[in-house]
Design a protein around this motif. Sequence first.
Motif, PDB file in Angstrom:
ATOM      1  N   GLN A 102       0.835  -1.205   0.000  1.00 37.07           N
ATOM      2  CA  GLN A 102       0.000   0.000   0.000  1.00 37.07           C
ATOM      3  C   GLN A 102       0.870   1.255   0.000  1.00 37.07           C
ATOM      4  O   GLN A 102       0.559   2.231  -0.701  1.00 37.07           O
ATOM      5  CB  GLN A 102      -0.924   0.006   1.219  1.00 37.07           C
ATOM      6  N   ASN A 103       1.960   1.233   0.772  1.00 37.54           N
ATOM      7  CA  ASN A 103       2.871   2.378   0.793  1.00 37.54           C
ATOM      8  C   ASN A 103       3.504   2.598  -0.581  1.00 37.54           C
ATOM      9  O   ASN A 103       3.612   3.734  -1.065  1.00 37.54           O
ATOM     10  CB  ASN A 103       3.962   2.196   1.850  1.00 37.54           C
ATOM     11  N   LYS A 104       3.921   1.502  -1.207  1.00 35.91           N
ATOM     12  CA  LYS A 104       4.524   1.586  -2.535  1.00 35.91           C
ATOM     13  C   LYS A 104       3.504   2.141  -3.535  1.00 35.91           C
ATOM     14  O   LYS A 104       3.832   3.000  -4.366  1.00 35.91           O
ATOM     15  CB  LYS A 104       4.991   0.194  -2.968  1.00 35.91           C
ATOM     16  N   GLN A 105       2.268   1.672  -3.457  1.00 36.30           N
ATOM     17  CA  GLN A 105       1.214   2.136  -4.354  1.00 36.30           C
ATOM     18  C   GLN A 105       0.932   3.619  -4.116  1.00 36.30           C
ATOM     19  O   GLN A 105       0.732   4.378  -5.062  1.00 36.30           O
ATOM     20  CB  GLN A 105      -0.061   1.306  -4.140  1.00 36.30           C
ATOM     21  N   MET A 106       0.929   4.041  -2.858  1.00 39.10           N
ATOM     22  CA  MET A 106       0.679   5.447  -2.521  1.00 39.10           C
ATOM     23  C   MET A 106       1.785   6.341  -3.093  1.00 39.10           C
ATOM     24  O   MET A 106       1.507   7.403  -3.649  1.00 39.10           O
ATOM     25  CB  MET A 106       0.595   5.611  -1.006  1.00 39.10           C
ATOM     26  N   LYS A 107       3.047   5.897  -2.964  1.00 35.06           N
ATOM     27  CA  LYS A 107       4.168   6.665  -3.517  1.00 35.06           C
ATOM     28  C   LYS A 107       4.036   6.803  -5.028  1.00 35.06           C
ATOM     29  O   LYS A 107       4.268   7.880  -5.590  1.00 35.06           O
ATOM     30  CB  LYS A 107       5.499   5.998  -3.153  1.00 35.06           C
ATOM     31  N   ARG A 108       3.668   5.712  -5.688  1.00 34.61           N
ATOM     32  CA  ARG A 108       3.490   5.759  -7.144  1.00 34.61           C
ATOM     33  C   ARG A 108       2.346   6.697  -7.523  1.00 34.61           C
ATOM     34  O   ARG A 108       2.455   7.452  -8.486  1.00 34.61           O
ATOM     35  CB  ARG A 108       3.214   4.356  -7.691  1.00 34.61           C
ATOM     36  N   ALA A 109       1.259   6.654  -6.762  1.00 33.48           N
ATOM     37  CA  ALA A 109       0.116   7.524  -7.064  1.00 33.48           C
ATOM     38  C   ALA A 109       0.512   8.995  -6.931  1.00 33.48           C
ATOM     39  O   ALA A 109       0.139   9.831  -7.772  1.00 33.48           O
ATOM     40  CB  ALA A 109      -1.050   7.190  -6.140  1.00 33.48           C
ATOM     41  N   VAL A 110       1.290   9.325  -5.900  1.00 28.76           N
ATOM     42  CA  VAL A 110       1.742  10.712  -5.713  1.00 28.76           C
ATOM     43  C   VAL A 110       2.665  11.109  -6.861  1.00 28.76           C
ATOM     44  O   VAL A 110       2.546  12.201  -7.443  1.00 28.76           O
ATOM     45  CB  VAL A 110       2.434  10.876  -4.339  1.00 28.76           C
ATOM     46  N   LEU A 111       3.600  10.230  -7.224  1.00 30.99           N
ATOM     47  CA  LEU A 111       4.530  10.523  -8.316  1.00 30.99           C
ATOM     48  C   LEU A 111       3.781  10.725  -9.631  1.00 30.99           C
ATOM     49  O   LEU A 111       4.041  11.691 -10.360  1.00 30.99           O
ATOM     50  CB  LEU A 111       5.551   9.384  -8.444  1.00 30.99           C
ATOM     51  N   TYR A 112       2.836   9.841  -9.933  1.00 28.05           N
ATOM     52  CA  TYR A 112       2.063   9.962 -11.168  1.00 28.05           C
ATOM     53  C   TYR A 112       1.209  11.230 -11.160  1.00 28.05           C
ATOM     54  O   TYR A 112       1.022  11.880 -12.197  1.00 28.05           O
ATOM     55  CB  TYR A 112       1.192   8.730 -11.407  1.00 28.05           C
ATOM     56  N   SER A 113       0.710  11.617 -10.016  1.00 28.10           N
ATOM     57  CA  SER A 113      -0.072  12.858  -9.910  1.00 28.10           C
ATOM     58  C   SER A 113       0.807  14.073 -10.199  1.00 28.10           C
ATOM     59  O   SER A 113       0.392  14.997 -10.911  1.00 28.10           O
ATOM     60  CB  SER A 113      -0.686  12.989  -8.513  1.00 28.10           C
ATOM     61  N   LEU A 118       2.466  18.378 -13.818  1.00 29.27           N
ATOM     62  CA  LEU A 118       3.503  19.074 -14.582  1.00 29.27           C
ATOM     63  C   LEU A 118       3.247  18.969 -16.085  1.00 29.27           C
ATOM     64  O   LEU A 118       3.416  19.950 -16.832  1.00 29.27           O
ATOM     65  CB  LEU A 118       4.887  18.531 -14.227  1.00 29.27           C
ATOM     66  N   ALA A 119       2.831  17.780 -16.538  1.00 28.45           N
ATOM     67  CA  ALA A 119       2.532  17.610 -17.967  1.00 28.45           C
ATOM     68  C   ALA A 119       1.367  18.507 -18.381  1.00 28.45           C
ATOM     69  O   ALA A 119       1.377  19.094 -19.469  1.00 28.45           O
ATOM     70  CB  ALA A 119       2.225  16.142 -18.256  1.00 28.45           C
ATOM     71  N   GLY A 120       0.391  18.644 -17.501  1.00 25.89           N
ATOM     72  CA  GLY A 120      -0.758  19.522 -17.805  1.00 25.89           C
ATOM     73  C   GLY A 120      -0.346  20.980 -17.886  1.00 25.89           C
ATOM     74  O   GLY A 120      -0.778  21.716 -18.781  1.00 25.89           O
ATOM     75  N   ILE A 121       0.498  21.431 -16.959  1.00 22.09           N
ATOM     76  CA  ILE A 121       0.967  22.824 -16.958  1.00 22.09           C
ATOM     77  C   ILE A 121       1.795  23.092 -18.211  1.00 22.09           C
ATOM     78  O   ILE A 121       1.634  24.120 -18.891  1.00 22.09           O
ATOM     79  CB  ILE A 121       1.781  23.112 -15.687  1.00 22.09           C
ATOM     80  N   ILE A 122       2.689  22.142 -18.522  1.00 24.20           N
ATOM     81  CA  ILE A 122       3.549  22.321 -19.695  1.00 24.20           C
ATOM     82  C   ILE A 122       2.722  22.342 -20.963  1.00 24.20           C
ATOM     83  O   ILE A 122       2.912  23.214 -21.836  1.00 24.20           O
ATOM     84  CB  ILE A 122       4.637  21.226 -19.751  1.00 24.20           C
ATOM     85  N   SER A 123       1.781  21.442 -21.128  1.00 24.35           N
ATOM     86  CA  SER A 123       0.980  21.400 -22.363  1.00 24.35           C
ATOM     87  C   SER A 123       0.066  22.614 -22.483  1.00 24.35           C
ATOM     88  O   SER A 123      -0.165  23.120 -23.584  1.00 24.35           O
ATOM     89  CB  SER A 123       0.183  20.099 -22.444  1.00 24.35           C
ATOM     90  N   ALA A 124      -0.419  23.138 -21.355  1.00 23.72           N
ATOM     91  CA  ALA A 124      -1.297  24.312 -21.410  1.00 23.72           C
ATOM     92  C   ALA A 124      -0.511  25.584 -21.738  1.00 23.72           C
ATOM     93  O   ALA A 124      -1.036  26.511 -22.347  1.00 23.72           O
ATOM     94  CB  ALA A 124      -2.025  24.476 -20.094  1.00 23.72           C
ATOM     95  N   ASN A 125       0.737  25.606 -21.340  1.00 24.37           N
ATOM     96  CA  ASN A 125       1.546  26.807 -21.546  1.00 24.37           C
ATOM     97  C   ASN A 125       2.737  26.543 -22.462  1.00 24.37           C
ATOM     98  O   ASN A 125       3.751  27.231 -22.375  1.00 24.37           O
ATOM     99  CB  ASN A 125       2.047  27.313 -20.184  1.00 24.37           C
ATOM    100  N   LEU A 126       2.629  25.601 -23.363  1.00 24.64           N
ATOM    101  CA  LEU A 126       3.739  25.219 -24.236  1.00 24.64           C
ATOM    102  C   LEU A 126       4.200  26.380 -25.106  1.00 24.64           C
ATOM    103  O   LEU A 126       5.394  26.626 -25.243  1.00 24.64           O
ATOM    104  CB  LEU A 126       3.350  24.009 -25.084  1.00 24.64           C
ATOM    105  N   LYS A 127       3.275  27.117 -25.667  1.00 27.58           N
ATOM    106  CA  LYS A 127       3.612  28.235 -26.553  1.00 27.58           C
ATOM    107  C   LYS A 127       4.397  29.284 -25.787  1.00 27.58           C
ATOM    108  O   LYS A 127       5.435  29.761 -26.248  1.00 27.58           O
ATOM    109  CB  LYS A 127       2.352  28.837 -27.149  1.00 27.58           C
ATOM    110  N   ASP A 128       3.935  29.633 -24.585  1.00 27.78           N
ATOM    111  CA  ASP A 128       4.628  30.647 -23.781  1.00 27.78           C
ATOM    112  C   ASP A 128       6.004  30.161 -23.345  1.00 27.78           C
ATOM    113  O   ASP A 128       6.964  30.941 -23.303  1.00 27.78           O
ATOM    114  CB  ASP A 128       3.803  31.002 -22.537  1.00 27.78           C
TER     115      ASP A 128
END
Length: 139
Positions: A102-113, A118-128
Amino acid sequence: MDKKGSQIHLKHRHEEFASLMERQGLIKINGSRCSVKKLGLKVFKSGGWLKHLSDLEENHTELELKQLEKEELELNILKHQNKIKDKEREIIKLTAKNLRLQNKQMKRAVLYSIIGFLAGIISANLKDILILLNLMSPE
């Protein structure tokens, strides 16, 4: 008869016989007077000395059987208690393993989040971002 149920054959051994009966708690001798005790009456009513000895042997055998049954039950209880302890140890190990997973799964969930954020911020502001890095001209 003697203590073991063997017959006493000599005529002049009546004093020995009476003494034996007194030692066994069947009678009480007081001088030339003899009285029957409770055990003596019980032995008489139950069928005599040989029957009494037989009953004692049966009771002894029954007690031995009951003791063996008791020991067998106690052994079974100990076996079941050992099984319970083994299962409890297994539960503790599995619980620890489950918590690690469960701890390992929680760490992965936080990392993926974080990666997703970051991917969402980068894709939304890619042009800038490209303009800021002078990789693209503003138009």
